[in-house]
Every structure is written in C-alpha cells, then in structure tokens.
Scaffold this motif. Structure first.
Motif, PDB file in Angstrom:
ATOM      1  N   TYR A 117       4.100 -14.821   2.727  1.00  0.00           N
ATOM      2  CA  TYR A 117       4.719 -14.671   1.421  1.00  0.00           C
ATOM      3  C   TYR A 117       5.834 -13.636   1.414  1.00  0.00           C
ATOM      4  CZ  TYR A 117       0.792 -17.386  -0.241  1.00  0.00           C
ATOM      5  OH  TYR A 117      -0.123 -18.375  -0.432  1.00  0.00           O
ATOM      6  N   GLY A 118       5.772 -12.682   2.262  1.00  0.00           N
ATOM      7  CA  GLY A 118       6.759 -11.613   2.247  1.00  0.00           C
ATOM      8  C   GLY A 118       7.444 -11.475   3.595  1.00  0.00           C
ATOM      9  N   PRO A 119       8.223 -10.435   3.743  1.00  0.00           N
ATOM     10  CA  PRO A 119       8.909 -10.201   5.010  1.00  0.00           C
ATOM     11  C   PRO A 119       7.917  -9.826   6.114  1.00  0.00           C
ATOM     12  CG  PRO A 119       9.359  -8.441   3.439  1.00  0.00           C
ATOM     13  CD  PRO A 119       8.555  -9.473   2.728  1.00  0.00           C
ATOM     14  N   PRO A 120       8.330  -9.894   7.366  1.00  0.00           N
ATOM     15  CA  PRO A 120       7.422  -9.552   8.466  1.00  0.00           C
ATOM     16  C   PRO A 120       6.930  -8.103   8.345  1.00  0.00           C
ATOM     17  CG  PRO A 120       9.495 -10.454   9.301  1.00  0.00           C
ATOM     18  CD  PRO A 120       9.634 -10.308   7.820  1.00  0.00           C
ATOM     19  N   PRO A 121       5.684  -7.843   8.757  1.00  0.00           N
ATOM     20  CA  PRO A 121       5.132  -6.481   8.628  1.00  0.00           C
ATOM     21  C   PRO A 121       5.928  -5.449   9.418  1.00  0.00           C
ATOM     22  CG  PRO A 121       3.402  -8.068   9.149  1.00  0.00           C
ATOM     23  CD  PRO A 121       4.708  -8.776   9.264  1.00  0.00           C
ATOM     24  N   TRP A 122       5.882  -4.241   8.880  1.00  0.00           N
ATOM     25  CA  TRP A 122       6.457  -3.040   9.475  1.00  0.00           C
ATOM     26  C   TRP A 122       7.980  -3.054   9.516  1.00  0.00           C
ATOM     27  CZ3 TRP A 122       2.456  -0.250   8.955  1.00  0.00           C
ATOM     28  CH2 TRP A 122       1.185  -0.732   9.261  1.00  0.00           C
ATOM     29  N   THR A 123       8.608  -3.883   8.724  1.00  0.00           N
ATOM     30  CA  THR A 123      10.066  -3.848   8.591  1.00  0.00           C
ATOM     31  C   THR A 123      10.405  -3.112   7.298  1.00  0.00           C
ATOM     32  OG1 THR A 123      10.105  -5.965   7.419  1.00  0.00           O
ATOM     33  CG2 THR A 123      10.339  -6.050   9.820  1.00  0.00           C
ATOM     34  N   PRO A 124      11.638  -2.629   7.178  1.00  0.00           N
ATOM     35  CA  PRO A 124      12.007  -1.931   5.925  1.00  0.00           C
ATOM     36  C   PRO A 124      11.830  -2.819   4.684  1.00  0.00           C
ATOM     37  CG  PRO A 124      13.645  -1.480   7.607  1.00  0.00           C
ATOM     38  CD  PRO A 124      12.712  -2.509   8.168  1.00  0.00           C
ATOM     39  N   GLY A 125      12.141  -4.093   4.799  1.00  0.00           N
ATOM     40  CA  GLY A 125      11.943  -4.994   3.657  1.00  0.00           C
ATOM     41  C   GLY A 125      10.469  -5.135   3.306  1.00  0.00           C
ATOM     42  N   TRP A 126       9.611  -5.106   4.308  1.00  0.00           N
ATOM     43  CA  TRP A 126       8.170  -5.212   4.078  1.00  0.00           C
ATOM     44  C   TRP A 126       7.663  -3.989   3.317  1.00  0.00           C
ATOM     45  CZ3 TRP A 126       4.113  -2.285   6.436  1.00  0.00           C
ATOM     46  CH2 TRP A 126       2.826  -2.777   6.216  1.00  0.00           C
ATOM     47  N   TYR A 127       8.114  -2.775   3.722  1.00  0.00           N
ATOM     48  CA  TYR A 127       7.709  -1.550   3.017  1.00  0.00           C
ATOM     49  C   TYR A 127       8.114  -1.627   1.545  1.00  0.00           C
ATOM     50  CZ  TYR A 127       6.431   0.936   7.300  1.00  0.00           C
ATOM     51  OH  TYR A 127       5.826   1.332   8.457  1.00  0.00           O
ATOM     52  N   ASP A 128       9.368  -2.066   1.285  1.00  0.00           N
ATOM     53  CA  ASP A 128       9.841  -2.159  -0.101  1.00  0.00           C
ATOM     54  C   ASP A 128       9.049  -3.197  -0.901  1.00  0.00           C
ATOM     55  OD1 ASP A 128      11.745  -0.249   0.414  1.00  0.00           O
ATOM     56  OD2 ASP A 128      13.342  -1.723   0.812  1.00  0.00           O
ATOM     57  N   TYR A 129       8.813  -4.344  -0.271  1.00  0.00           N
ATOM     58  CA  TYR A 129       8.083  -5.416  -0.943  1.00  0.00           C
ATOM     59  C   TYR A 129       6.675  -4.961  -1.329  1.00  0.00           C
ATOM     60  CZ  TYR A 129       5.313  -9.721  -1.272  1.00  0.00           C
ATOM     61  OH  TYR A 129       4.455 -10.688  -1.670  1.00  0.00           O
ATOM     62  N   CYS A 130       5.962  -4.366  -0.391  1.00  0.00           N
ATOM     63  CA  CYS A 130       4.574  -3.966  -0.654  1.00  0.00           C
ATOM     64  C   CYS A 130       4.494  -2.823  -1.660  1.00  0.00           C
ATOM     65  CB  CYS A 130       3.891  -3.574   0.653  1.00  0.00           C
ATOM     66  SG  CYS A 130       3.682  -4.982   1.772  1.00  0.00           S
ATOM     67  N   ALA A 131       5.441  -1.879  -1.581  1.00  0.00           N
ATOM     68  CA  ALA A 131       5.428  -0.751  -2.521  1.00  0.00           C
ATOM     69  C   ALA A 131       5.700  -1.229  -3.943  1.00  0.00           C
ATOM     70  CB  ALA A 131       6.459   0.291  -2.098  1.00  0.00           C
ATOM     71  N   ARG A 132       6.581  -2.241  -4.100  1.00  0.00           N
ATOM     72  CA  ARG A 132       6.877  -2.758  -5.436  1.00  0.00           C
ATOM     73  C   ARG A 132       5.739  -3.643  -5.961  1.00  0.00           C
ATOM     74  NH1 ARG A 132      10.757  -6.257  -4.777  1.00  0.00           N
ATOM     75  NH2 ARG A 132      11.425  -5.665  -2.699  1.00  0.00           N
ATOM     76  N   ARG A 133       5.144  -4.418  -5.081  1.00  0.00           N
ATOM     77  CA  ARG A 133       4.124  -5.391  -5.524  1.00  0.00           C
ATOM     78  C   ARG A 133       2.768  -4.736  -5.771  1.00  0.00           C
ATOM     79  NH1 ARG A 133       3.361 -10.859  -6.096  1.00  0.00           N
ATOM     80  NH2 ARG A 133       1.317 -11.606  -5.477  1.00  0.00           N
TER      81      ARG A 133
END
Length: 111
Positions: free
Chosen positions: A73-89
C-alpha cells in the motif's frame, strides 16, 4: 410400478419364446441356429427391459482457488517516503523500529 410392469412384460416374452421354440434341435435342419438367434433376441429384450435408465454423473470438482501475492500500500520500507507515509498515517509510529501501536494495543509493522 414401472419396474413391475417391465418385469411382467419380460416374463411374458420369455414364456412366449419358450413355447414357440421347437423341441430339441434335430441335426441338419438349422433348428440350433434358430434357437440361438431366438435366445439372443430374448436376451436383448430382457437386458433392455431390466437395464437402469437413470445414471448419476458426478460433477467435476471446483477449480482451485486463485491466490494473489501480498499487496503493498505504501512506499518500500526504510525509504524517506516510507517514513513520511507512516508518520502521517499512524500517529503512534516509531521511526526507530518501524512499528506503530494499533487500536487493539498490539504493535504492527508499517507497510
């Protein structure tokens, strides 16, 4: 009732055939061939009358279920986009471990 009727008809045919056959076959005049043909005919009539008419055919088994791979559902783990996605969600997201605390209190890895 139909089976009883068929049995009665078959019995009548056999009795009629037995009465119509000549006495023991005499050599040379073809009575044995006629008796053999009559026996074959009687057997065919009885076999047709007593054979079952309905045959149950087992349907083929259902096709095997189709399995699909996991959905991301989101970007691959441990990437900058993943950090942003998880922090927002997920407000309880821990960037050190990659887990968040779900509504049931259990930790889940952010995907």
């Amino acid at each position: 009732m139909v089976k009883a009727f068929k049995m009665a008809v078959a019995g009548a045919v056999v009795a009629l055939a037995a009465l119509s056959l000549a006495a023991p076959a005499q050599a040379g005049n073809g009575s044995a061939v006629g008796a053999g043909l009559a026996g074959f005919g009687i057997g065919a009539i009885l076999g047709g009358a007593l054979a079952p008419r309905e045959v149950y055919v087992v349907p083929p088994p259902p096709p095997p279920p189709v399995y699909y791979g996991p959905v991301a559902y989101g970007p691959p783990p441990w990437t900058p986009g993943w950090y942003d996605y998880c922090a927002r969600r997920y407000p309880g997201f821990n960037p050190q471990t990659g887990y968040f605390v779900g509504p049931d209190g259990a930790p889940y890895f952010c995907r």
